[in-house]
Design an enzyme around this catalytic site. Structure first.
Site, PDB file in Angstrom:
ATOM      1  N   LYS A 145       0.847  -1.183   0.000  1.00  0.00           N
ATOM      2  CA  LYS A 145       0.000   0.000   0.000  1.00  0.00           C
ATOM      3  C   LYS A 145       0.889   1.241   0.000  1.00  0.00           C
ATOM      4  O   LYS A 145       1.947   1.259   0.640  1.00  0.00           O
ATOM      5  CB  LYS A 145      -0.894  -0.034   1.248  1.00  0.00           C
ATOM      6  CG  LYS A 145      -1.945   1.064   1.321  1.00  0.00           C
ATOM      7  CD  LYS A 145      -2.813   0.871   2.566  1.00  0.00           C
ATOM      8  CE  LYS A 145      -3.910   1.924   2.671  1.00  0.00           C
ATOM      9  NZ  LYS A 145      -4.780   1.699   3.846  1.00  0.00           N
ATOM     10  N   SER A 215      -9.590   2.075   3.001  1.00  0.00           N
ATOM     11  CA  SER A 215      -8.672   2.802   2.142  1.00  0.00           C
ATOM     12  C   SER A 215      -7.687   1.913   1.391  1.00  0.00           C
ATOM     13  O   SER A 215      -6.957   2.393   0.517  1.00  0.00           O
ATOM     14  CB  SER A 215      -7.867   3.796   2.990  1.00  0.00           C
ATOM     15  OG  SER A 215      -7.073   3.133   3.959  1.00  0.00           O
ATOM     16  N   SER A 239     -10.209  -0.334   7.007  1.00  0.00           N
ATOM     17  CA  SER A 239      -9.558  -0.197   5.712  1.00  0.00           C
ATOM     18  C   SER A 239      -8.921  -1.464   5.164  1.00  0.00           C
ATOM     19  O   SER A 239      -8.526  -1.505   4.009  1.00  0.00           O
ATOM     20  CB  SER A 239      -8.496   0.905   5.782  1.00  0.00           C
ATOM     21  OG  SER A 239      -9.106   2.157   5.949  1.00  0.00           O
TER      22      SER A 239
END
Length: 571
Positions: A145, A215, A239
Protein backbone atom coordinates in the site's frame (compact mmCIF):
# COMPACT_ATOMS: atom_id res chain seq x y z
CA UNK A 1 -18.98 -9.87 -14.65
CA UNK A 2 -18.87 -13.62 -14.45
CA UNK A 3 -16.43 -16.16 -13.16
CA UNK A 4 -13.98 -17.58 -15.72
CA UNK A 5 -13.12 -21.22 -15.94
CA UNK A 6 -9.48 -21.07 -14.85
CA UNK A 7 -7.30 -23.13 -17.19
CA UNK A 8 -5.63 -25.98 -15.34
CA UNK A 9 -3.14 -28.71 -16.07
CA UNK A 10 -0.86 -30.96 -14.06
CA UNK A 11 1.98 -28.82 -12.76
CA UNK A 12 4.03 -26.21 -14.59
CA UNK A 13 6.29 -27.18 -17.44
CA UNK A 14 9.94 -27.92 -16.80
CA UNK A 15 10.61 -26.19 -20.11
CA UNK A 16 9.03 -23.00 -18.82
CA UNK A 17 11.15 -23.13 -15.69
CA UNK A 18 14.36 -23.72 -17.62
CA UNK A 19 13.56 -20.88 -20.00
CA UNK A 20 13.03 -18.48 -17.14
CA UNK A 21 16.24 -19.66 -15.49
CA UNK A 22 18.19 -18.99 -18.67
CA UNK A 23 16.64 -15.54 -18.91
CA UNK A 24 17.68 -14.86 -15.34
CA UNK A 25 21.27 -15.85 -16.04
CA UNK A 26 21.50 -13.81 -19.23
CA UNK A 27 19.67 -10.66 -18.20
CA UNK A 28 19.94 -10.11 -14.46
CA UNK A 29 19.07 -6.56 -13.45
CA UNK A 30 21.99 -4.38 -12.38
CA UNK A 31 20.18 -2.01 -10.02
CA UNK A 32 21.73 -1.93 -6.53
CA UNK A 33 20.03 -2.19 -3.17
CA UNK A 34 17.77 0.59 -2.01
CA UNK A 35 19.66 1.94 0.94
CA UNK A 36 20.61 0.87 4.40
CA UNK A 37 18.33 0.50 7.39
CA UNK A 38 18.51 0.15 11.13
CA UNK A 39 19.20 -3.24 12.68
CA UNK A 40 16.49 -5.72 11.86
CA UNK A 41 13.97 -6.24 14.65
CA UNK A 42 13.55 -9.60 16.25
CA UNK A 43 11.16 -11.80 14.28
CA UNK A 44 9.49 -14.42 16.40
CA UNK A 45 9.76 -17.35 13.98
CA UNK A 46 11.43 -18.22 10.73
CA UNK A 47 8.43 -19.57 8.86
CA UNK A 48 10.57 -22.00 6.88
CA UNK A 49 8.69 -25.23 7.54
CA UNK A 50 7.22 -26.67 4.34
CA UNK A 51 5.27 -29.56 5.82
CA UNK A 52 1.97 -27.69 5.46
CA UNK A 53 2.51 -26.62 1.84
CA UNK A 54 0.56 -28.53 -0.79
CA UNK A 55 2.51 -31.04 -2.80
CA UNK A 56 3.69 -29.46 -6.06
CA UNK A 57 2.08 -32.41 -7.86
CA UNK A 58 -1.35 -31.17 -6.73
CA UNK A 59 -0.90 -27.64 -8.09
CA UNK A 60 -2.60 -27.54 -11.47
CA UNK A 61 -2.92 -23.84 -12.33
CA UNK A 62 -1.28 -23.24 -15.71
CA UNK A 63 -0.83 -19.46 -15.60
CA UNK A 64 1.62 -18.53 -12.82
CA UNK A 65 -0.21 -15.22 -12.25
CA UNK A 66 -3.26 -17.20 -11.10
CA UNK A 67 -1.33 -19.08 -8.42
CA UNK A 68 -2.11 -18.43 -4.78
CA UNK A 69 0.83 -17.62 -2.55
CA UNK A 70 0.88 -21.03 -0.85
CA UNK A 71 0.74 -22.80 -4.23
CA UNK A 72 3.51 -20.56 -5.57
CA UNK A 73 5.64 -21.27 -2.51
CA UNK A 74 5.32 -25.01 -3.13
CA UNK A 75 6.38 -24.72 -6.77
CA UNK A 76 9.21 -22.30 -6.04
CA UNK A 77 10.69 -24.54 -3.36
CA UNK A 78 10.40 -27.63 -5.55
CA UNK A 79 12.23 -25.93 -8.44
CA UNK A 80 9.26 -26.28 -10.80
CA UNK A 81 8.81 -22.52 -10.97
CA UNK A 82 11.46 -19.81 -11.21
CA UNK A 83 10.80 -16.51 -9.39
CA UNK A 84 11.36 -14.68 -12.70
CA UNK A 85 8.67 -16.76 -14.39
CA UNK A 86 6.21 -15.86 -11.64
CA UNK A 87 7.16 -12.17 -11.77
CA UNK A 88 6.91 -12.13 -15.59
CA UNK A 89 3.37 -13.49 -15.43
CA UNK A 90 2.24 -10.95 -12.83
CA UNK A 91 3.77 -7.99 -14.67
CA UNK A 92 2.34 -9.14 -18.02
CA UNK A 93 -1.15 -9.62 -16.62
CA UNK A 94 -1.03 -6.23 -14.93
CA UNK A 95 0.07 -4.47 -18.12
CA UNK A 96 -2.66 -6.19 -20.16
CA UNK A 97 -5.60 -5.68 -17.79
CA UNK A 98 -5.03 -2.77 -15.36
CA UNK A 99 -6.31 -0.08 -17.71
CA UNK A 100 -9.84 0.10 -16.31
CA UNK A 101 -8.90 -0.93 -12.76
CA UNK A 102 -5.88 1.29 -12.14
CA UNK A 103 -4.78 -0.49 -8.97
CA UNK A 104 -1.07 0.19 -9.33
CA UNK A 105 0.27 3.68 -8.67
CA UNK A 106 3.84 2.65 -9.57
CA UNK A 107 5.79 -0.51 -10.36
CA UNK A 108 9.51 -1.29 -9.95
CA UNK A 109 10.45 -3.91 -12.57
CA UNK A 110 14.24 -3.53 -12.39
CA UNK A 111 14.31 -3.91 -8.62
CA UNK A 112 11.81 -6.74 -8.85
CA UNK A 113 13.86 -8.78 -11.33
CA UNK A 114 16.96 -8.30 -9.22
CA UNK A 115 15.03 -9.52 -6.18
CA UNK A 116 13.64 -12.48 -8.15
CA UNK A 117 17.14 -13.54 -9.16
CA UNK A 118 18.36 -13.21 -5.59
CA UNK A 119 15.41 -15.33 -4.43
CA UNK A 120 16.23 -17.99 -7.02
CA UNK A 121 19.75 -18.19 -5.66
CA UNK A 122 18.43 -18.43 -2.13
CA UNK A 123 16.06 -21.23 -3.15
CA UNK A 124 18.78 -23.20 -4.92
CA UNK A 125 19.89 -26.54 -3.53
CA UNK A 126 23.40 -25.22 -3.00
CA UNK A 127 22.21 -22.27 -0.94
CA UNK A 128 19.82 -24.42 1.10
CA UNK A 129 22.59 -26.89 1.90
CA UNK A 130 24.85 -24.07 3.06
CA UNK A 131 22.45 -21.59 4.64
CA UNK A 132 19.36 -23.65 5.40
CA UNK A 133 15.84 -23.41 4.04
CA UNK A 134 14.64 -20.07 2.75
CA UNK A 135 11.48 -18.52 4.26
CA UNK A 136 8.25 -19.72 2.66
CA UNK A 137 7.55 -16.31 1.09
CA UNK A 138 10.92 -16.19 -0.69
CA UNK A 139 10.43 -15.34 -4.38
CA UNK A 140 6.74 -14.35 -4.09
CA UNK A 141 5.69 -10.98 -5.62
CA UNK A 142 4.18 -8.36 -3.33
CA UNK A 143 2.28 -5.08 -3.54
CA UNK A 144 2.71 -2.51 -0.77
CA UNK A 145 0.00 0.00 0.00
CA UNK A 146 1.31 3.47 -0.86
CA UNK A 147 1.86 4.22 2.83
CA UNK A 148 4.76 1.78 3.44
CA UNK A 149 8.19 3.37 3.04
CA UNK A 150 10.85 1.75 0.83
CA UNK A 151 14.15 3.58 0.91
CA UNK A 152 14.83 5.55 -2.27
CA UNK A 153 11.38 4.98 -3.78
CA UNK A 154 8.47 7.44 -4.02
CA UNK A 155 5.98 7.46 -1.15
CA UNK A 156 2.97 9.63 -1.85
CA UNK A 157 -0.11 8.23 -0.05
CA UNK A 158 -1.84 8.63 -3.46
CA UNK A 159 -1.92 12.39 -2.90
CA UNK A 160 -0.65 15.47 -4.75
CA UNK A 161 0.36 16.76 -1.34
CA UNK A 162 3.35 14.39 -1.40
CA UNK A 163 4.30 14.73 -5.06
CA UNK A 164 8.04 14.16 -5.32
CA UNK A 165 8.42 12.68 -1.85
CA UNK A 166 11.11 9.99 -1.64
CA UNK A 167 11.22 7.61 1.33
CA UNK A 168 14.23 8.08 3.59
CA UNK A 169 14.33 4.49 4.85
CA UNK A 170 12.41 1.23 5.01
CA UNK A 171 9.26 0.58 6.97
CA UNK A 172 9.76 -2.27 9.43
CA UNK A 173 7.20 -4.45 7.65
CA UNK A 174 8.92 -4.05 4.30
CA UNK A 175 12.36 -4.65 5.80
CA UNK A 176 11.15 -7.96 7.27
CA UNK A 177 9.51 -9.03 4.01
CA UNK A 178 12.55 -8.00 1.97
CA UNK A 179 14.83 -9.96 4.29
CA UNK A 180 12.54 -12.96 3.84
CA UNK A 181 13.14 -12.80 0.08
CA UNK A 182 9.88 -11.29 -1.16
CA UNK A 183 9.80 -9.55 -4.55
CA UNK A 184 8.38 -6.02 -4.44
CA UNK A 185 6.41 -5.40 -7.66
CA UNK A 186 5.13 -1.94 -6.81
CA UNK A 187 2.97 0.30 -4.66
CA UNK A 188 -0.81 0.04 -4.77
CA UNK A 189 -3.15 3.01 -4.70
CA UNK A 190 -4.79 4.00 -1.42
CA UNK A 191 -7.63 6.35 -0.70
CA UNK A 192 -5.73 9.61 -0.22
CA UNK A 193 -3.74 9.40 3.03
CA UNK A 194 -6.02 6.45 3.95
CA UNK A 195 -8.72 8.98 4.86
CA UNK A 196 -11.73 7.52 3.07
CA UNK A 197 -13.62 4.34 2.20
CA UNK A 198 -13.80 4.77 -1.60
CA UNK A 199 -10.34 4.66 -3.22
CA UNK A 200 -12.28 6.28 -6.03
CA UNK A 201 -9.36 6.36 -8.48
CA UNK A 202 -9.47 2.53 -8.58
CA UNK A 203 -12.15 0.35 -10.14
CA UNK A 204 -13.51 -2.79 -8.51
CA UNK A 205 -12.43 -5.68 -10.79
CA UNK A 206 -15.91 -7.20 -10.51
CA UNK A 207 -17.46 -4.03 -11.96
CA UNK A 208 -15.22 -1.03 -12.43
CA UNK A 209 -18.08 1.43 -11.96
CA UNK A 210 -18.06 0.39 -8.30
CA UNK A 211 -15.63 1.14 -5.51
CA UNK A 212 -13.12 -1.49 -4.37
CA UNK A 213 -13.56 -0.15 -0.84
CA UNK A 214 -11.06 1.84 1.14
CA UNK A 215 -8.67 2.80 2.14
CA UNK A 216 -6.70 -0.29 1.02
CA UNK A 217 -8.75 -0.47 -2.17
CA UNK A 218 -5.79 -0.62 -4.54
CA UNK A 219 -4.33 -3.62 -2.73
CA UNK A 220 -7.68 -5.43 -2.76
CA UNK A 221 -8.27 -4.71 -6.45
CA UNK A 222 -4.83 -6.01 -7.45
CA UNK A 223 -5.48 -9.23 -5.56
CA UNK A 224 -8.97 -9.76 -6.96
CA UNK A 225 -7.68 -9.15 -10.48
CA UNK A 226 -4.87 -11.70 -9.97
CA UNK A 227 -2.15 -9.10 -10.64
CA UNK A 228 -0.18 -10.10 -7.53
CA UNK A 229 -0.59 -12.91 -4.98
CA UNK A 230 0.06 -10.92 -1.78
CA UNK A 231 -0.35 -7.31 -0.60
CA UNK A 232 -0.18 -5.21 2.52
CA UNK A 233 -2.81 -2.82 3.80
CA UNK A 234 -3.65 -0.83 6.89
CA UNK A 235 -6.82 -0.61 8.96
CA UNK A 236 -7.80 2.42 11.05
CA UNK A 237 -11.54 2.26 10.47
CA UNK A 238 -12.12 -0.89 8.43
CA UNK A 239 -9.56 -0.20 5.71
CA UNK A 240 -8.45 -3.84 5.44
CA UNK A 241 -11.91 -5.33 5.90
CA UNK A 242 -14.14 -3.09 3.75
CA UNK A 243 -12.00 -3.63 0.60
CA UNK A 244 -11.75 -7.36 1.32
CA UNK A 245 -15.54 -7.60 1.46
CA UNK A 246 -16.02 -5.44 -1.65
CA UNK A 247 -13.50 -7.35 -3.79
CA UNK A 248 -14.05 -10.92 -2.58
CA UNK A 249 -10.60 -11.42 -1.07
CA UNK A 250 -9.32 -12.17 2.45
CA UNK A 251 -7.68 -9.87 4.98
CA UNK A 252 -6.38 -10.17 8.51
CA UNK A 253 -6.48 -7.14 10.79
CA UNK A 254 -4.04 -8.29 13.47
CA UNK A 255 -4.13 -7.25 17.10
CA UNK A 256 -2.70 -3.76 17.55
CA UNK A 257 1.02 -4.30 18.13
CA UNK A 258 1.27 -7.63 16.33
CA UNK A 259 2.81 -5.82 13.32
CA UNK A 260 4.91 -2.67 13.52
CA UNK A 261 3.58 0.55 12.00
CA UNK A 262 7.02 2.17 11.96
CA UNK A 263 7.74 3.73 8.59
CA UNK A 264 4.05 3.73 7.60
CA UNK A 265 2.34 7.06 6.90
CA UNK A 266 -0.22 7.30 9.72
CA UNK A 267 -3.87 8.18 9.84
CA UNK A 268 -4.13 7.93 13.63
CA UNK A 269 -1.15 6.58 15.55
CA UNK A 270 -3.07 4.58 18.17
CA UNK A 271 -5.55 2.96 15.78
CA UNK A 272 -3.49 2.12 12.67
CA UNK A 273 -3.13 -1.64 12.11
CA UNK A 274 -0.85 -2.88 9.29
CA UNK A 275 -2.01 -6.25 8.05
CA UNK A 276 -1.89 -8.82 5.23
CA UNK A 277 -4.26 -9.13 2.28
CA UNK A 278 -4.53 -12.14 -0.05
CA UNK A 279 -7.06 -14.22 -1.95
CA UNK A 280 -7.30 -16.95 0.69
CA UNK A 281 -6.87 -17.15 4.43
CA UNK A 282 -3.95 -19.57 3.94
CA UNK A 283 -2.13 -16.99 1.81
CA UNK A 284 -2.89 -14.16 4.27
CA UNK A 285 -1.73 -16.36 7.15
CA UNK A 286 1.54 -17.03 5.34
CA UNK A 287 2.17 -13.29 4.93
CA UNK A 288 1.18 -12.44 8.52
CA UNK A 289 3.85 -14.80 9.81
CA UNK A 290 6.51 -12.68 8.14
CA UNK A 291 4.98 -9.27 8.95
CA UNK A 292 4.73 -9.91 12.70
CA UNK A 293 7.60 -9.29 15.08
CA UNK A 294 9.04 -7.10 17.81
CA UNK A 295 10.34 -3.68 16.76
CA UNK A 296 12.18 -1.28 19.08
CA UNK A 297 10.83 1.57 16.97
CA UNK A 298 7.26 0.52 17.78
CA UNK A 299 7.16 -0.49 21.48
CA UNK A 300 3.60 -1.86 21.33
CA UNK A 301 5.03 -4.86 19.48
CA UNK A 302 6.77 -5.96 22.68
CA UNK A 303 3.41 -6.49 24.36
CA UNK A 304 2.56 -9.19 21.83
CA UNK A 305 2.88 -12.79 22.98
CA UNK A 306 5.04 -14.96 20.77
CA UNK A 307 3.62 -15.93 17.41
CA UNK A 308 3.65 -19.69 16.72
CA UNK A 309 7.26 -20.82 16.25
CA UNK A 310 6.27 -22.83 13.18
CA UNK A 311 4.28 -19.97 11.68
CA UNK A 312 0.53 -19.47 11.50
CA UNK A 313 -1.55 -22.40 10.17
CA UNK A 314 -1.93 -22.81 6.42
CA UNK A 315 -4.31 -25.77 6.10
CA UNK A 316 -7.68 -26.82 7.48
CA UNK A 317 -7.88 -29.88 9.72
CA UNK A 318 -11.09 -30.96 8.02
CA UNK A 319 -13.62 -33.51 9.13
CA UNK A 320 -17.40 -33.34 9.29
CA UNK A 321 -17.63 -30.95 12.26
CA UNK A 322 -14.31 -29.11 12.62
CA UNK A 323 -15.97 -26.19 14.45
CA UNK A 324 -17.58 -28.37 17.09
CA UNK A 325 -17.40 -26.69 20.49
CA UNK A 326 -16.88 -23.23 18.98
CA UNK A 327 -19.36 -20.56 20.01
CA UNK A 328 -20.03 -17.57 17.75
CA UNK A 329 -21.74 -14.31 18.66
CA UNK A 330 -23.76 -12.65 15.89
CA UNK A 331 -23.86 -8.85 15.93
CA UNK A 332 -27.60 -8.70 15.51
CA UNK A 333 -27.90 -4.90 15.16
CA UNK A 334 -25.51 -5.01 12.21
CA UNK A 335 -27.28 -7.94 10.55
CA UNK A 336 -30.80 -6.56 10.82
CA UNK A 337 -30.02 -3.51 8.66
CA UNK A 338 -28.54 -5.46 5.74
CA UNK A 339 -30.12 -5.20 2.29
CA UNK A 340 -32.05 -8.37 1.49
CA UNK A 341 -29.43 -9.96 -0.83
CA UNK A 342 -26.68 -9.46 1.76
CA UNK A 343 -28.95 -10.69 4.53
CA UNK A 344 -29.44 -13.89 2.56
CA UNK A 345 -25.69 -14.36 2.13
CA UNK A 346 -25.08 -13.75 5.82
CA UNK A 347 -27.78 -16.28 6.72
CA UNK A 348 -26.14 -18.86 4.46
CA UNK A 349 -22.82 -18.15 6.18
CA UNK A 350 -24.42 -18.86 9.57
CA UNK A 351 -25.84 -22.09 8.18
CA UNK A 352 -22.31 -23.08 7.15
CA UNK A 353 -20.99 -22.35 10.64
CA UNK A 354 -23.70 -24.53 12.16
CA UNK A 355 -23.15 -27.32 9.62
CA UNK A 356 -19.48 -27.42 10.60
CA UNK A 357 -20.45 -27.84 14.25
CA UNK A 358 -20.36 -24.26 15.56
CA UNK A 359 -23.12 -22.81 17.74
CA UNK A 360 -24.50 -19.32 17.19
CA UNK A 361 -25.96 -16.81 19.66
CA UNK A 362 -27.11 -13.23 19.19
CA UNK A 363 -25.01 -10.57 20.91
CA UNK A 364 -24.82 -6.79 20.97
CA UNK A 365 -21.49 -5.11 20.38
CA UNK A 366 -20.74 -2.35 22.91
CA UNK A 367 -21.79 1.16 21.93
CA UNK A 368 -18.88 3.59 21.74
CA UNK A 369 -19.01 6.92 23.55
CA UNK A 370 -19.44 9.80 21.08
CA UNK A 371 -16.30 11.55 22.32
CA UNK A 372 -14.08 8.74 20.99
CA UNK A 373 -14.00 10.64 17.69
CA UNK A 374 -12.13 13.37 19.55
CA UNK A 375 -9.06 11.16 19.69
CA UNK A 376 -9.31 10.27 15.98
CA UNK A 377 -9.52 13.93 14.94
CA UNK A 378 -6.72 15.12 17.20
CA UNK A 379 -4.31 12.40 16.12
CA UNK A 380 -5.05 12.90 12.44
CA UNK A 381 -4.73 16.68 12.75
CA UNK A 382 -1.44 16.44 14.59
CA UNK A 383 0.08 14.66 11.59
CA UNK A 384 -1.51 16.74 8.84
CA UNK A 385 -0.69 20.11 10.34
CA UNK A 386 2.66 19.89 8.52
CA UNK A 387 0.67 20.24 5.29
CA UNK A 388 -1.61 23.06 6.46
CA UNK A 389 -0.29 25.29 3.69
CA UNK A 390 -1.26 22.69 1.04
CA UNK A 391 -4.94 22.14 1.76
CA UNK A 392 -5.78 22.97 -1.85
CA UNK A 393 -3.69 19.99 -2.99
CA UNK A 394 -5.93 17.46 -1.22
CA UNK A 395 -8.94 16.09 -3.02
CA UNK A 396 -11.81 18.45 -2.34
CA UNK A 397 -13.71 16.44 0.26
CA UNK A 398 -10.54 15.26 1.95
CA UNK A 399 -9.28 18.82 2.22
CA UNK A 400 -12.39 19.69 4.22
CA UNK A 401 -11.83 16.66 6.45
CA UNK A 402 -8.22 17.62 7.08
CA UNK A 403 -9.22 21.21 7.87
CA UNK A 404 -11.68 19.89 10.47
CA UNK A 405 -8.98 17.76 12.10
CA UNK A 406 -6.66 20.76 12.26
CA UNK A 407 -9.39 22.63 14.08
CA UNK A 408 -9.67 19.69 16.48
CA UNK A 409 -6.17 20.47 17.74
CA UNK A 410 -7.76 23.29 19.74
CA UNK A 411 -9.75 20.75 21.78
CA UNK A 412 -8.69 20.88 25.47
CA UNK A 413 -6.23 18.16 26.40
CA UNK A 414 -8.60 16.88 29.08
CA UNK A 415 -11.05 15.98 26.32
CA UNK A 416 -8.41 13.85 24.60
CA UNK A 417 -7.56 12.17 27.91
CA UNK A 418 -11.24 11.47 28.56
CA UNK A 419 -11.55 9.99 25.08
CA UNK A 420 -8.60 7.67 25.79
CA UNK A 421 -10.18 6.62 29.08
CA UNK A 422 -13.51 5.88 27.39
CA UNK A 423 -11.72 3.80 24.81
CA UNK A 424 -10.35 1.61 27.61
CA UNK A 425 -13.88 1.25 29.00
CA UNK A 426 -15.09 0.20 25.56
CA UNK A 427 -12.37 -2.43 25.35
CA UNK A 428 -13.33 -3.82 28.75
CA UNK A 429 -16.99 -3.95 27.66
CA UNK A 430 -15.97 -5.90 24.56
CA UNK A 431 -13.94 -8.40 26.58
CA UNK A 432 -16.79 -8.80 29.07
CA UNK A 433 -19.17 -9.52 26.18
CA UNK A 434 -16.87 -12.39 25.18
CA UNK A 435 -16.67 -13.71 28.73
CA UNK A 436 -20.38 -13.40 29.53
CA UNK A 437 -21.39 -15.23 26.35
CA UNK A 438 -18.51 -17.74 26.41
CA UNK A 439 -17.56 -16.78 22.84
CA UNK A 440 -14.77 -17.94 20.59
CA UNK A 441 -15.49 -15.30 17.94
CA UNK A 442 -18.01 -12.69 16.81
CA UNK A 443 -19.53 -12.55 13.33
CA UNK A 444 -20.20 -9.14 11.77
CA UNK A 445 -21.16 -8.31 8.17
CA UNK A 446 -18.22 -7.05 6.14
CA UNK A 447 -20.38 -4.33 4.60
CA UNK A 448 -23.84 -2.88 5.04
CA UNK A 449 -24.04 -1.67 1.41
CA UNK A 450 -24.65 -3.88 -1.61
CA UNK A 451 -21.99 -2.14 -3.64
CA UNK A 452 -21.26 1.58 -3.87
CA UNK A 453 -20.47 3.57 -6.99
CA UNK A 454 -16.99 5.05 -6.84
CA UNK A 455 -18.06 8.69 -6.79
CA UNK A 456 -21.04 8.11 -4.48
CA UNK A 457 -18.78 7.51 -1.49
CA UNK A 458 -15.80 9.63 -2.54
CA UNK A 459 -14.64 11.71 0.39
CA UNK A 460 -16.51 9.64 2.98
CA UNK A 461 -14.21 9.24 6.00
CA UNK A 462 -13.29 5.86 7.45
CA UNK A 463 -14.41 7.23 10.82
CA UNK A 464 -18.03 7.61 9.74
CA UNK A 465 -19.10 3.96 9.66
CA UNK A 466 -21.07 4.67 6.49
CA UNK A 467 -20.33 1.49 4.57
CA UNK A 468 -19.84 -1.05 7.34
CA UNK A 469 -19.80 -1.76 11.07
CA UNK A 470 -16.05 -1.89 11.57
CA UNK A 471 -14.94 0.61 14.21
CA UNK A 472 -15.36 -1.80 17.14
CA UNK A 473 -12.20 -3.67 16.15
CA UNK A 474 -10.05 -0.54 15.89
CA UNK A 475 -11.19 0.75 19.26
CA UNK A 476 -10.43 -2.57 20.95
CA UNK A 477 -7.33 -3.37 18.90
CA UNK A 478 -8.59 -6.94 18.52
CA UNK A 479 -7.87 -9.24 15.55
CA UNK A 480 -10.37 -9.76 12.72
CA UNK A 481 -10.39 -11.96 9.64
CA UNK A 482 -12.60 -10.84 6.76
CA UNK A 483 -13.52 -13.79 4.57
CA UNK A 484 -15.57 -13.97 1.33
CA UNK A 485 -19.15 -15.15 1.73
CA UNK A 486 -20.55 -15.19 -1.79
CA UNK A 487 -21.87 -12.62 -4.25
CA UNK A 488 -25.01 -10.52 -4.21
CA UNK A 489 -27.91 -11.76 -6.34
CA UNK A 490 -28.73 -8.11 -7.10
CA UNK A 491 -25.39 -6.56 -8.04
CA UNK A 492 -23.14 -9.58 -8.56
CA UNK A 493 -20.60 -7.96 -6.24
CA UNK A 494 -18.80 -9.89 -3.49
CA UNK A 495 -19.74 -9.77 0.17
CA UNK A 496 -17.62 -10.73 3.16
CA UNK A 497 -18.03 -11.56 6.82
CA UNK A 498 -15.81 -10.32 9.66
CA UNK A 499 -14.71 -12.94 12.19
CA UNK A 500 -13.48 -11.10 15.28
CA UNK A 501 -11.77 -12.47 18.36
CA UNK A 502 -9.97 -11.73 21.61
CA UNK A 503 -6.68 -9.82 21.66
CA UNK A 504 -3.73 -11.80 20.27
CA UNK A 505 -5.86 -14.72 19.04
CA UNK A 506 -4.93 -14.48 15.36
CA UNK A 507 -4.16 -18.21 15.31
CA UNK A 508 -7.62 -19.15 16.56
CA UNK A 509 -9.36 -16.96 13.98
CA UNK A 510 -7.17 -18.27 11.18
CA UNK A 511 -8.04 -21.85 12.15
CA UNK A 512 -11.75 -21.02 12.02
CA UNK A 513 -11.46 -19.29 8.64
CA UNK A 514 -9.42 -22.16 7.18
CA UNK A 515 -12.27 -24.58 7.94
CA UNK A 516 -14.90 -22.24 6.52
CA UNK A 517 -12.95 -21.58 3.32
CA UNK A 518 -12.20 -25.28 2.86
CA UNK A 519 -15.88 -26.16 3.21
CA UNK A 520 -17.08 -23.37 0.91
CA UNK A 521 -14.30 -21.84 -1.23
CA UNK A 522 -15.97 -18.56 -2.23
CA UNK A 523 -12.47 -17.06 -2.33
CA UNK A 524 -11.73 -19.00 -5.52
CA UNK A 525 -14.27 -16.99 -7.54
CA UNK A 526 -12.53 -14.66 -9.98
CA UNK A 527 -13.90 -11.76 -12.03
CA UNK A 528 -13.79 -11.76 -15.82
CA UNK A 529 -11.61 -8.80 -16.76
CA UNK A 530 -11.69 -7.48 -20.33
CA UNK A 531 -8.42 -6.55 -22.02
CA UNK A 532 -7.46 -3.02 -21.03
CA UNK A 533 -3.74 -2.34 -21.51
CA UNK A 534 -2.02 0.20 -19.33
CA UNK A 535 1.46 1.67 -19.38
CA UNK A 536 1.92 1.56 -15.61
CA UNK A 537 4.44 4.14 -14.34
CA UNK A 538 7.84 2.49 -13.82
CA UNK A 539 10.28 3.86 -11.29
CA UNK A 540 13.85 3.11 -10.29
CA UNK A 541 15.34 3.69 -6.87
CA UNK A 542 17.12 6.98 -6.26
CA UNK A 543 18.79 8.83 -3.40
CA UNK A 544 16.73 8.40 -0.22
CA UNK A 545 15.02 11.43 1.29
CA UNK A 546 16.56 13.36 4.15
CA UNK A 547 14.42 11.81 6.88
CA UNK A 548 14.92 11.12 9.73
CA UNK A 549 11.59 9.26 9.59
CA UNK A 550 11.47 6.55 6.89
CA UNK A 551 8.39 8.22 5.39
CA UNK A 552 10.39 11.45 4.89
CA UNK A 553 7.58 13.35 6.61
CA UNK A 554 7.19 14.69 10.11
CA UNK A 555 5.85 11.60 11.87
CA UNK A 556 6.43 12.25 15.55
CA UNK A 557 3.58 10.20 16.98
CA UNK A 558 3.51 9.48 20.69
CA UNK A 559 6.04 8.20 23.17
CA UNK A 560 3.34 5.70 24.15
CA UNK A 561 0.82 3.65 22.21
CA UNK A 562 -2.45 1.96 22.93
CA UNK A 563 -2.00 -1.57 24.32
CA UNK A 564 -4.68 -4.23 23.91
CA UNK A 565 -5.77 -6.06 27.04
CA UNK A 566 -7.91 -9.06 27.87
CA UNK A 567 -9.17 -7.41 31.06
CA UNK A 568 -12.91 -7.02 31.54
CA UNK A 569 -12.77 -4.11 34.01
CA UNK A 570 -10.19 -1.79 35.55
CA UNK A 571 -8.38 -3.24 38.55
Amino acid sequence: MGEPAIERRTGLSRRGFLGAAALGAAGAATLGTTGTAAARPAVRHTGTSSHTLPSPDTVTVSDPALLGAVEAASLLRSGRLHPRELLDACLSRSAALDGEIGGWIRIYPEMAYEAADAAAQRLSAKSRSTHGEAPLVCGIPLALKDLFAVSGLPLTASSRVLDGNIAAGDSTVWRQLRDAGMVLMGHAHTDEFAIGVATEQVGNPWNTEFSPGGSSGGSAALLAARFVPLATGTDTGGSLRLPASACGITSIKPTFGRCSAYGVIPLTWTRDHPGPMARSIADASLLLGHMAGADPNFPATYAAPDAPAEGYPLAAKGGERPLAGKRFGVARRSVDVLPAPLGTLFGEFLDLVRRLGGSVVDISLPIAAPDLLTGDSAEMGSYHRQFSDRLADYRLDNGATVAATLAALAVPSIDYMTSARNRMVYQHDYNRMFADNDLDAVLVPGSKMDGAKRLEIAGVSVFGGTTGDVRWANLTGTPVVCTPAGRSSATGLPFGVQIGGRPWDEKGLIEIALELQAARPDWQAAPTIPAAPRDIPRVQATTPGAGPDPTNTSNVGFGFHFLPTTATAPV
